[in-house]
Design an enzyme around this catalytic site. Structure first.
Site, short mmCIF file in Angstrom:
data_model
loop_
_atom_site.label_atom_id
_atom_site.label_comp_id
_atom_site.label_asym_id
_atom_site.label_seq_id
_atom_site.Cartn_x
_atom_site.Cartn_y
_atom_site.Cartn_z
N HIS A 102 0.85 -1.20 0.00
CA HIS A 102 0.00 0.00 0.00
C HIS A 102 0.89 1.25 0.00
O HIS A 102 1.95 1.26 0.63
CB HIS A 102 -0.91 -0.02 1.23
CG HIS A 102 -2.00 1.00 1.16
ND1 HIS A 102 -1.77 2.34 1.40
CD2 HIS A 102 -3.31 0.89 0.84
CE1 HIS A 102 -2.91 3.00 1.23
NE2 HIS A 102 -3.86 2.15 0.89
N GLU A 150 -3.79 2.22 -7.17
CA GLU A 150 -4.21 3.26 -6.24
C GLU A 150 -3.36 4.52 -6.45
O GLU A 150 -2.27 4.66 -5.88
CB GLU A 150 -4.03 2.78 -4.80
CG GLU A 150 -4.90 1.60 -4.45
CD GLU A 150 -5.27 1.63 -2.98
OE1 GLU A 150 -6.47 1.63 -2.68
OE2 GLU A 150 -4.36 1.70 -2.14
P1 PGA Z 1 -9.73 5.76 0.27
O1 PGA Z 1 -8.56 4.73 0.61
O2 PGA Z 1 -10.91 4.97 -0.18
O3 PGA Z 1 -9.97 6.49 1.58
O4 PGA Z 1 -9.22 6.68 -0.77
C1 PGA Z 1 -8.24 3.70 -0.27
C2 PGA Z 1 -7.00 3.01 0.18
O5 PGA Z 1 -6.08 3.66 0.70
O6 PGA Z 1 -6.88 1.77 0.06
#
Ligand code: PGA
Length: 224
Positions: A102, A150
């Site tokens: 992440h 992401e």
């Molecule tokens: P968010 O987070 O939905 O608050 O943008 C997603 C993540 O960090 O996995």
């Protein structure tokens, strides 16, 4: 199969986690459509609390197939004298999935691709399915079955990435066709459908909107 991953991050104590599950279970009982998708292998819900909450949450979870638990990270050590670490070997029987790489781990804990690759290797060794998070092409360092794109600016900002840009990134990753491709970054019940309708996004990693069971549930519904 759609994948909806609730990433609670470092939120929720035991009591809050159990209340979340209670509310979520009740929502599931009310709506047979979601249950049907779960039973027909069309939907998988993966709840990722902090390590210490995985077991109590799993104990309370409604007994429907395809709702399961995941960890938010895993140690790059296999086992042994590493005080405070949680290794893949100790997560066996608790977590079916694990989020690895992440951007918050890469940023605050200085995780490199070498560290992440080692974590992926150990997760696989212990049959815990890695969900590899990538910010761009260079983060795609190991072979995995599930990739979550992401973009950093979209995470927790309320500015979700446009579905077309997400698809562009997917193309540039050159994934095998059977790899599951998830999107994460301010996904919620309002924007989930815009990704799903492209037919090329297999689900979401949901942070903020997973903190409240109603908003997570609505996001699940919007993703069907
Ligand atoms: P968010 O987070 O939905 O608050 O943008 C997603 C993540 O960090 O996995």
């Amino acid at each position: 199969m759609k994948y909806l991953v609730a990433n609670w991050k470092a939120n929720k104590n035991l009591n809050e986690a159990l209340i979340w599950i209670d509310v979520f279970n009740n929502l599931l009982k009310k709506n047979k459509k979601v249950e049907e998708k779960l039973r027909n292998d069309k939907l998988k819900i993966i709840i990722c609390p902090s390590y210490h909450l995985i077991y109590p949450v799993s104990e309370k979870l409604i007994n429907i197939p395809n709702i399961t638990l995941g960890a938010q990270d895993v140690s790059f050590f296999e086992k042994g004298s590493y005080t405070g670490e949680v290794s893949a070997s100790t997560l066996v029987g608790l977590a079916e999935f694990v989020i690895i790489g992440h951007s918050e781990r890469r940023r605050y804990f200085k995780e490199t691709n070498a560290i992440i690759d080692q974590k992926i290797k150990l997760a696989k060794q212990y049959r815990i399915e890695p969900i590899l998070c990538v910010r761009d092409k260079k983060d795609l360092s190991s072979e995995v079955e599930i990739v979550a794109y992401e973009p950093v600016n979209a995470i927790g900002s309320g500015n979700n990435e446009d579905a077309n840009n997400v698809l562009q990134m997917k193309q540039s990753l050159h994934l095998d066709p059977d790899i599951k491709f998830l999107y994460g970054g301010s996904t919620n019940e309002e924007n989930a459908a815009s990704y799903i309708k492209t037919g090329q996004i297999d689900g979401f990693l949901v942070g903020t909107a997973s903190k409240d069971p109603h908003s997570f549930y609505n996001t699940v519904q919007a993703s069907l």
